[in-house]
Design a protein around this motif. Sequence first.
Motif, PDB file in Angstrom:
ATOM      1  N   ALA A 130       5.199   3.373  -5.285  1.00  0.00           N
ATOM      2  CA  ALA A 130       5.694   3.683  -4.428  1.00  0.00           C
ATOM      3  C   ALA A 130       5.420   5.771  -4.552  1.00  0.00           C
ATOM      4  CB  ALA A 130       7.588   3.859  -4.001  1.00  0.00           C
ATOM      5  N   ILE A 131       5.572   5.997  -5.199  1.00  0.00           N
ATOM      6  CA  ILE A 131       5.355   7.818  -5.481  1.00  0.00           C
ATOM      7  C   ILE A 131       3.493   8.035  -5.788  1.00  0.00           C
ATOM      8  CG2 ILE A 131       5.803  10.276  -6.125  1.00  0.00           C
ATOM      9  CD1 ILE A 131       8.437   8.802  -6.257  1.00  0.00           C
ATOM     10  N   THR A 132       2.368   7.593  -5.291  1.00  0.00           N
ATOM     11  CA  THR A 132       1.117   8.096  -5.797  1.00  0.00           C
ATOM     12  C   THR A 132       0.569   9.754  -4.381  1.00  0.00           C
ATOM     13  OG1 THR A 132       0.364   6.648  -3.799  1.00  0.00           O
ATOM     14  CG2 THR A 132       0.898   5.812  -6.089  1.00  0.00           C
ATOM     15  N   GLN A 133      -0.601  10.006  -5.104  1.00  0.00           N
ATOM     16  CA  GLN A 133      -1.014  11.077  -4.166  1.00  0.00           C
ATOM     17  C   GLN A 133      -1.147  10.597  -2.635  1.00  0.00           C
ATOM     18  OE1 GLN A 133      -1.961  14.322  -5.213  1.00  0.00           O
ATOM     19  NE2 GLN A 133      -1.996  14.521  -3.113  1.00  0.00           N
ATOM     20  N   ASP A 134      -1.592   9.678  -2.780  1.00  0.00           N
ATOM     21  CA  ASP A 134      -1.732   8.866  -1.386  1.00  0.00           C
ATOM     22  C   ASP A 134      -0.526   8.741  -0.723  1.00  0.00           C
ATOM     23  OD1 ASP A 134      -3.125   7.613   0.917  1.00  0.00           O
ATOM     24  OD2 ASP A 134      -3.145   5.360  -0.209  1.00  0.00           O
ATOM     25  N   SER A 135       0.408   8.089  -1.410  1.00  0.00           N
ATOM     26  CA  SER A 135       1.871   8.096  -0.559  1.00  0.00           C
ATOM     27  C   SER A 135       2.415   9.324   0.000  1.00  0.00           C
ATOM     28  CB  SER A 135       3.421   7.023  -1.411  1.00  0.00           C
ATOM     29  OG  SER A 135       3.071   8.151  -2.527  1.00  0.00           O
ATOM     30  N   ILE A 136       2.380  10.451  -1.195  1.00  0.00           N
ATOM     31  CA  ILE A 136       2.236  11.959  -0.806  1.00  0.00           C
ATOM     32  C   ILE A 136       1.933  12.254   0.654  1.00  0.00           C
ATOM     33  CG2 ILE A 136       2.667  14.214  -1.898  1.00  0.00           C
ATOM     34  CD1 ILE A 136       3.678  12.909  -4.393  1.00  0.00           C
ATOM     35  N   SER A 137       0.998  12.307   0.508  1.00  0.00           N
ATOM     36  CA  SER A 137      -0.126  13.048   1.222  1.00  0.00           C
ATOM     37  C   SER A 137       0.119  12.052   2.533  1.00  0.00           C
ATOM     38  CB  SER A 137      -1.979  12.353   1.498  1.00  0.00           C
ATOM     39  OG  SER A 137      -2.541  13.198   2.300  1.00  0.00           O
ATOM     40  N   ARG A 138       0.396  10.769   2.901  1.00  0.00           N
ATOM     41  CA  ARG A 138       0.573  10.309   4.046  1.00  0.00           C
ATOM     42  C   ARG A 138       1.713  10.919   4.524  1.00  0.00           C
ATOM     43  NH1 ARG A 138      -1.170   5.589   5.632  1.00  0.00           N
ATOM     44  NH2 ARG A 138      -0.205   5.639   7.051  1.00  0.00           N
ATOM     45  N   GLY A 147       3.581   6.716   5.507  1.00  0.00           N
ATOM     46  CA  GLY A 147       3.531   6.821   6.610  1.00  0.00           C
ATOM     47  C   GLY A 147       4.851   6.438   7.108  1.00  0.00           C
ATOM     48  N   VAL A 148       5.330   5.998   6.591  1.00  0.00           N
ATOM     49  CA  VAL A 148       6.998   5.210   6.933  1.00  0.00           C
ATOM     50  C   VAL A 148       8.343   6.336   6.080  1.00  0.00           C
ATOM     51  CG1 VAL A 148       8.937   3.749   6.267  1.00  0.00           C
ATOM     52  CG2 VAL A 148       6.811   2.986   7.015  1.00  0.00           C
ATOM     53  N   ALA A 149       8.060   7.003   5.844  1.00  0.00           N
ATOM     54  CA  ALA A 149       8.624   8.035   5.627  1.00  0.00           C
ATOM     55  C   ALA A 149       8.322   9.106   6.753  1.00  0.00           C
ATOM     56  CB  ALA A 149       8.211   9.112   3.981  1.00  0.00           C
ATOM     57  N   ARG A 150       7.330   9.254   6.440  1.00  0.00           N
ATOM     58  CA  ARG A 150       6.830  10.707   7.653  1.00  0.00           C
ATOM     59  C   ARG A 150       7.452   9.609   9.023  1.00  0.00           C
ATOM     60  NH1 ARG A 150       0.911  13.017   9.702  1.00  0.00           N
ATOM     61  NH2 ARG A 150       2.311  14.008  11.426  1.00  0.00           N
ATOM     62  N   ALA A 151       7.229   8.591   9.367  1.00  0.00           N
ATOM     63  CA  ALA A 151       7.902   7.871  10.599  1.00  0.00           C
ATOM     64  C   ALA A 151       9.811   8.654  10.857  1.00  0.00           C
ATOM     65  CB  ALA A 151       7.636   7.342  10.667  1.00  0.00           C
ATOM     66  N   MET A 152      10.198   8.428   9.154  1.00  0.00           N
ATOM     67  CA  MET A 152      11.609   8.740   9.620  1.00  0.00           C
ATOM     68  C   MET A 152      11.994  10.130   9.735  1.00  0.00           C
ATOM     69  SD  MET A 152      12.778   5.218   6.288  1.00  0.00           S
ATOM     70  CE  MET A 152      14.512   6.715   5.751  1.00  0.00           C
ATOM     71  N   HIS A 153      11.471  10.974   8.323  1.00  0.00           N
ATOM     72  CA  HIS A 153      11.537  12.132   9.198  1.00  0.00           C
ATOM     73  C   HIS A 153      11.628  13.020  10.097  1.00  0.00           C
ATOM     74  CE1 HIS A 153      13.286  16.279   7.069  1.00  0.00           C
ATOM     75  NE2 HIS A 153      11.511  16.216   7.401  1.00  0.00           N
ATOM     76  N   ASN A 154      10.352  12.817  11.498  1.00  0.00           N
ATOM     77  CA  ASN A 154       9.932  12.574  12.663  1.00  0.00           C
ATOM     78  C   ASN A 154      11.428  12.265  13.122  1.00  0.00           C
ATOM     79  OD1 ASN A 154       7.187  12.271  12.511  1.00  0.00           O
ATOM     80  ND2 ASN A 154       7.451  13.424  12.591  1.00  0.00           N
ATOM     81  N   MET A 155      11.841  11.403  12.939  1.00  0.00           N
ATOM     82  CA  MET A 155      13.200  10.967  13.934  1.00  0.00           C
ATOM     83  C   MET A 155      14.800  11.202  13.384  1.00  0.00           C
ATOM     84  SD  MET A 155      11.773  10.021  17.109  1.00  0.00           S
ATOM     85  CE  MET A 155      10.527  10.507  17.049  1.00  0.00           C
ATOM     86  N   GLY A 156      14.955  11.968  12.516  1.00  0.00           N
ATOM     87  CA  GLY A 156      15.668  12.309  11.915  1.00  0.00           C
ATOM     88  C   GLY A 156      17.002  10.722  10.734  1.00  0.00           C
ATOM     89  N   LEU A 157      15.835  10.218  10.461  1.00  0.00           N
ATOM     90  CA  LEU A 157      16.832   9.129   9.117  1.00  0.00           C
ATOM     91  C   LEU A 157      16.260   9.508   7.704  1.00  0.00           C
ATOM     92  CD1 LEU A 157      15.038   5.945  11.124  1.00  0.00           C
ATOM     93  CD2 LEU A 157      17.282   6.961  11.872  1.00  0.00           C
ATOM     94  N   THR A 158      17.177   9.183   6.981  1.00  0.00           N
ATOM     95  CA  THR A 158      16.827   9.495   5.801  1.00  0.00           C
ATOM     96  C   THR A 158      17.051   8.580   4.207  1.00  0.00           C
ATOM     97  OG1 THR A 158      19.007   9.532   5.698  1.00  0.00           O
ATOM     98  CG2 THR A 158      17.676  12.287   6.884  1.00  0.00           C
ATOM     99  N   HIS A 207       0.752  -1.295  -0.238  1.00  0.00           N
ATOM    100  CA  HIS A 207      -0.233  -0.095  -0.038  1.00  0.00           C
ATOM    101  C   HIS A 207       0.700   1.668  -0.249  1.00  0.00           C
ATOM    102  CE1 HIS A 207      -2.842   2.914   1.071  1.00  0.00           C
ATOM    103  NE2 HIS A 207      -4.091   1.738   0.849  1.00  0.00           N
ATOM    104  N   PRO A 208       0.563   2.086  -1.168  1.00  0.00           N
ATOM    105  CA  PRO A 208       1.651   2.873  -0.851  1.00  0.00           C
ATOM    106  C   PRO A 208       1.541   4.456   0.138  1.00  0.00           C
ATOM    107  CG  PRO A 208      -0.286   4.069  -2.795  1.00  0.00           C
ATOM    108  CD  PRO A 208      -0.227   1.584  -2.122  1.00  0.00           C
ATOM    109  N   GLY A 209       0.842   4.444   0.729  1.00  0.00           N
ATOM    110  CA  GLY A 209       0.040   4.967   1.702  1.00  0.00           C
ATOM    111  C   GLY A 209       0.742   4.467   3.126  1.00  0.00           C
ATOM    112  N   ASN A 210       1.238   3.352   3.035  1.00  0.00           N
ATOM    113  CA  ASN A 210       1.777   3.006   4.387  1.00  0.00           C
ATOM    114  C   ASN A 210       4.041   3.042   3.870  1.00  0.00           C
ATOM    115  OD1 ASN A 210       0.369   1.585   5.575  1.00  0.00           O
ATOM    116  ND2 ASN A 210       0.194  -0.292   4.252  1.00  0.00           N
ATOM    117  N   ILE A 211       3.921   3.796   2.481  1.00  0.00           N
ATOM    118  CA  ILE A 211       5.056   3.983   2.461  1.00  0.00           C
ATOM    119  C   ILE A 211       5.383   5.471   2.653  1.00  0.00           C
ATOM    120  CG2 ILE A 211       7.278   4.113   0.896  1.00  0.00           C
ATOM    121  CD1 ILE A 211       5.803   1.997  -0.851  1.00  0.00           C
TER     122      ILE A 211
END
Length: 255
Positions: free
Chosen positions: A42-50, A20-31, A14-18
Motif C-alpha cells: 500500500a505504501i510505495t513511491q508510486d502510491s505516495i506520488s499518486r 489515487g483513492v487516498a487523494r480522491a477521499m481527501h479531496n472530499m473530506g473522507l478519512t 496496483h499501489p498507484g490506485n490506492i
Amino acid sequence: MLERIRIVLIGTSHPGNIGGVARAMHNMGLTDLALVAPRCEAITQDSISRASGADHLLHNAQVFATIEDAVGDCTLAVGASARSRTLPWPMLTPRELADRLPGECQSPNARVALVFGREDSGLTNEELQRCHAHVNIPTNADFSSLNLAAAVQVLAYECRMAWMGQHANEPAAQAAPRPDADDALASHADLERYFEHLERALVAIEFHDPDKPRQLMARLRRLYLRARPEQMEMNILRGILSATEKAAQHKQPRE
C-alpha cells in the motif's frame, strides 16, 4: 457524517490506485480507508506520488483479511458493482445512495462502508451478498470501465454533497428528535453471526440441506439485509433460533 463513511478496497493490485483513492477521499473530506487482502504494497513511491499530499491516509489505512472483518462494525455496507449475476439485489445510483446518508447516520452506532472490488474482476457474488445494497455508476454503455480512483471519486463527491446539504439545514436537523440506544441498528458482524445461527437452525429442523442449497441462504440474506433490523430485534431473532434448536433436540424420532 463524513467521518462515519469507510472506503473499503478489496484485492487492489496496483499501489498507484490506492494512492489515487487516498487523494480522491481527501479531496472530499473522507478519512477512513480499509484495505482487504491487497495484492500489492500500500505504501510505495508510486502510491505516495499518486496520493499528492494525502499519504497520511495511506499510513492510517487498516488492513483486513476478509470483507467481514473490514465491515464488521458497520451498519450499512454498499458494494460498488453492476447487478449480481446470480441473484438480483437492491440497486442504487450514486445520488440515491447519497440521499440516504443523512438519515442513515442518525442511528447512534451508524457507520457506512462503501466497498470497491478488484481492478480486473470487481467484487465476487459472495462479496456482493455481504452488502445491504449495490451502487452502480451509470456510465457510457460503450465504455463503462472506470478507474478505481475515479469510481471512488464519484461516490465520495456525492457523499460530500449530501453532507453539505445536511450542514445547510443544520438547525432543522438539530430540532429533530435523536434516536436513543434502543434504536441502534444491528452491525454487519451481528448480522453475520445471525446468518450462521440461522443456517444451523434450519439444518437442525431439516428445512435446509447444505448439499442442495437452492440459493436459500442467499435469498434469506437478501431479505434480512433489506429489513435493516435493530440490535434489539436481532436479539429477539437469535432467541427464537435458540428456542428452535432446543425444540429440535428434544423432538422425538418418528416411528
